[in-house]
Design a protein around this motif. Structure first.
Motif, mmCIF file in Angstrom:
data_model
loop_
_atom_site.group_PDB
_atom_site.id
_atom_site.type_symbol
_atom_site.label_atom_id
_atom_site.label_comp_id
_atom_site.label_asym_id
_atom_site.label_seq_id
_atom_site.Cartn_x
_atom_site.Cartn_y
_atom_site.Cartn_z
ATOM 1 N N LYS A 194 0.846 -1.187 0.000
ATOM 2 C CA LYS A 194 0.000 0.000 0.000
ATOM 3 C C LYS A 194 0.881 1.236 0.000
ATOM 4 C CE LYS A 194 -3.683 -2.391 2.506
ATOM 5 N NZ LYS A 194 -4.540 -2.414 3.702
ATOM 6 N N TRP B 213 -13.845 0.308 -6.606
ATOM 7 C CA TRP B 213 -13.382 0.222 -5.218
ATOM 8 C C TRP B 213 -13.407 -1.235 -4.752
ATOM 9 C CZ3 TRP B 213 -11.507 4.536 -2.816
ATOM 10 C CH2 TRP B 213 -11.781 5.757 -3.433
ATOM 11 N N PRO B 214 -12.445 -1.667 -3.938
ATOM 12 C CA PRO B 214 -11.346 -0.883 -3.365
ATOM 13 C C PRO B 214 -10.374 -0.399 -4.421
ATOM 14 C CG PRO B 214 -11.018 -3.205 -2.922
ATOM 15 C CD PRO B 214 -12.381 -3.087 -3.512
ATOM 16 N N MET C 112 -7.406 0.364 -6.652
ATOM 17 C CA MET C 112 -6.184 -0.307 -7.074
ATOM 18 C C MET C 112 -5.430 0.589 -8.047
ATOM 19 S SD MET C 112 -6.277 -3.170 -5.466
ATOM 20 C CE MET C 112 -7.540 -3.972 -4.473
ATOM 21 N N GLY D 5 -2.192 -0.860 -3.573
ATOM 22 C CA GLY D 5 -3.368 -0.177 -3.061
ATOM 23 C C GLY D 5 -2.959 1.139 -2.425
ATOM 24 N N LEU E 76 -3.192 3.557 0.838
ATOM 25 C CA LEU E 76 -3.510 3.534 2.257
ATOM 26 C C LEU E 76 -3.997 4.891 2.744
ATOM 27 C CD1 LEU E 76 -3.519 1.895 4.875
ATOM 28 C CD2 LEU E 76 -1.160 2.642 5.253
ATOM 29 N N ARG F 98 -2.210 -9.477 5.442
ATOM 30 C CA ARG F 98 -3.173 -8.464 5.876
ATOM 31 C C ARG F 98 -2.736 -7.062 5.464
ATOM 32 N NH1 ARG F 98 -4.106 -10.686 12.094
ATOM 33 N NH2 ARG F 98 -4.966 -12.734 11.517
ATOM 34 N N ASN F 99 -1.437 -6.879 5.230
ATOM 35 C CA ASN F 99 -0.929 -5.577 4.800
ATOM 36 C C ASN F 99 -0.805 -5.473 3.285
ATOM 37 O OD1 ASN F 99 -0.615 -4.791 7.506
ATOM 38 N ND2 ASN F 99 1.430 -5.693 7.615
ATOM 39 N N ALA G 123 -2.570 -5.395 -0.466
ATOM 40 C CA ALA G 123 -3.792 -5.187 -1.234
ATOM 41 C C ALA G 123 -3.730 -5.893 -2.573
ATOM 42 C CB ALA G 123 -4.048 -3.698 -1.452
ATOM 43 N N THR G 124 -2.531 -6.061 -3.121
ATOM 44 C CA THR G 124 -2.361 -6.697 -4.426
ATOM 45 C C THR G 124 -1.098 -7.550 -4.409
ATOM 46 O OG1 THR G 124 -1.041 -4.864 -5.290
ATOM 47 C CG2 THR G 124 -3.433 -4.744 -5.588
ATOM 48 N N CYS H 160 -6.092 -9.121 -6.750
ATOM 49 C CA CYS H 160 -6.476 -8.395 -5.545
ATOM 50 C C CYS H 160 -6.470 -9.353 -4.361
ATOM 51 C CB CYS H 160 -7.855 -7.762 -5.725
ATOM 52 S SG CYS H 160 -8.483 -6.919 -4.263
ATOM 53 N N ILE I 156 -7.690 -8.535 -1.219
ATOM 54 C CA ILE I 156 -8.605 -8.030 -0.201
ATOM 55 C C ILE I 156 -9.866 -8.872 -0.187
ATOM 56 C CG2 ILE I 156 -9.943 -6.030 0.557
ATOM 57 C CD1 ILE I 156 -7.901 -4.248 -0.747
#
Length: 388
Positions: free
Chosen positions: A58, A76-77, A79, A94, A96, A160-161, A163-164, A197, A199
């Protein structure tokens, strides 16, 4: 790979034509976010230091980017596609926060290495859309990754950190104060963007052998021991041998004779006062203790702590190491307890005594043999035959 028709996909010309013909577009044609920024690592971002953000995917963008994105129809989310035109490299990320200075973008250090960027280089950032990840194939960049007992659980927390993920990325994460690097070899579903993705999706993770890993050689079928250059079947072997060998477990085990002897020897050193053979402690006579209790004095003496003369010795291991090689003692069943009771009730030393010659010793025989035979008194005689 066919993904189906999405009328809101800004990258698809057919979708743009459909929206124009259906009257869904008002004013100018629908555009996507596409700007150039100077990139800097996240550790240089304004505000308090947050080193954990460096182990993710992110980025930080300026507030003007949020204003432009809010006027566009984006998915959304959010990218973003990051492109280094000079080197021909690209990846995805992503967003942040929108707290960066104008004209700047802050990205993780591993992402700068993947894009072959230096501090202050220009980077193109465009909005895009990615499919939800179904499977990713990873390859650790070092054999140290084999030290992790549950890599899937560790990666689940690390993702968890993220996004892609993009095919060709070499990301890193921190675990137990050590940084591990992992390369992305394959992602599914496969698209032209080669990104997915991460997420709110269920991802199946597959692992390739780590870089530098050597497959163990197959046995020759003989019982002659030989050294192998690869890893053993149980995993990575320590340079000093197995864990039990490195800590010398045979000498500190609870049932080891050396452990019990050493504990008894340590527990018997200088635990009491010295005594002489004549029971005199000094030139002066000892002061007699009063038989009646004295006011203000306690008659209860604190006993010295007893040291254990048997049992496991202290087990000292390096940091972040565990040892599961203790001897297993099964729980005693009712049959085992009954067998112990029967063995305890049996008479001991019930046999007859035997001599070294093998004959059975009879009662009273030892007393007769114990008496020496009486010698008959013989009178002395002279050489000439006369009695003395």
């Amino acid at each position: 790979m066919y993904r189906g028709f999405n009328p809101f996909d800004a990258d698809d010309p057919a979708a743009m034509s459909y929206m124009a013909r259906s009257g869904m577009m008002r004013g100018p044609a629908m555009r996507r976010f596409d700007e150039y920024f100077r990139c800097y690592p996240l550790i240089m971002a304004p505000g308090s230091e947050r080193p954990e953000l460096n182990y993710g995917s992110k980025i930080f963008l300026p507030p003007s980017a949020l204003q432009k994105i809010s006027q566009l129809h984006v998915q959304w989310p959010l990218m973003m596609e990051l492109i280094n035109g000079e080197k021909g490299t690209q990846t995805h990320a992503g967003v942040l926060e929108f707290v960066a200075e104008e004209g700047r973008a802050y990205i993780p250090q591993w992402m700068m290495q993947t894009l072959q960027l230096d501090v202050g280089d220009m980077i193109q950032i465009k909005s895009t859309s990615l499919e939800l990840a179904k499977m990713v194939k990873l390859q650790p960049q070092s054999t140290n990754f084999l030290d992790i007992s549950d890599p899937k659980a560790v990666l689940e927390k690390a993702f968890r950190n993220f996004a892609t993920l993009t095919k060709g990325d070499v990301f890193n994460f921190e675990y137990n104060d050590e940084v591990y690097e992992v390369a992305v070899l394959e992602v599914k579903p496969e698209t032209e963007k080669m990104g997915v993705c991460m997420i709110e999706t269920d991802v199946s993770v597959e692992f390739a052998p780590p870089v530098g890993y050597v497959e163990p050689q197959k046995g020759s079928g003989t019982s002659t021991p030989r050294s192998t250059g690869g890893l053993p079947a149980g995993g990575l072997m320590h340079p000093q041998g197995t864990m039990a060998q490195s800590i010398n477990y045979d000498s500190i085990a609870p049932n080891a004779t050396t452990a019990a002897a050493g504990a008894r020897a340590v527990s018997s050193h200088f635990l009491s006062e010295g005594h002489k053979l004549n029971a005199k402690k000094g030139s002066k006579a000892p002061t007699p203790k009063p038989t009646t209790p004295v006011a203000g004095a306690s008659s209860n003496t604190v006993p010295l702590p007893r040291r254990r003369t048997n049992g496991p010795m202290p087990l000292r291991l390096p940091p972040n190491k565990l040892f599961f090689g203790y001897e297993i003692k099964p729980v005693k069943t009712d049959e085992d307890k009954e067998a112990e009771k029967e063995n305890a009730n049996r008479p001991h030393f019930a046999g007859q005594g035997q001599t070294l010659r093998g004959a059975v010793k009879r009662k009273g025989e030892g007393e007769d043999k114990g008496k020496a035979p009486e010698k008959k008194s013989n009178e002395g005689r002279r050489l000439d035959g006369r009695k003395i």
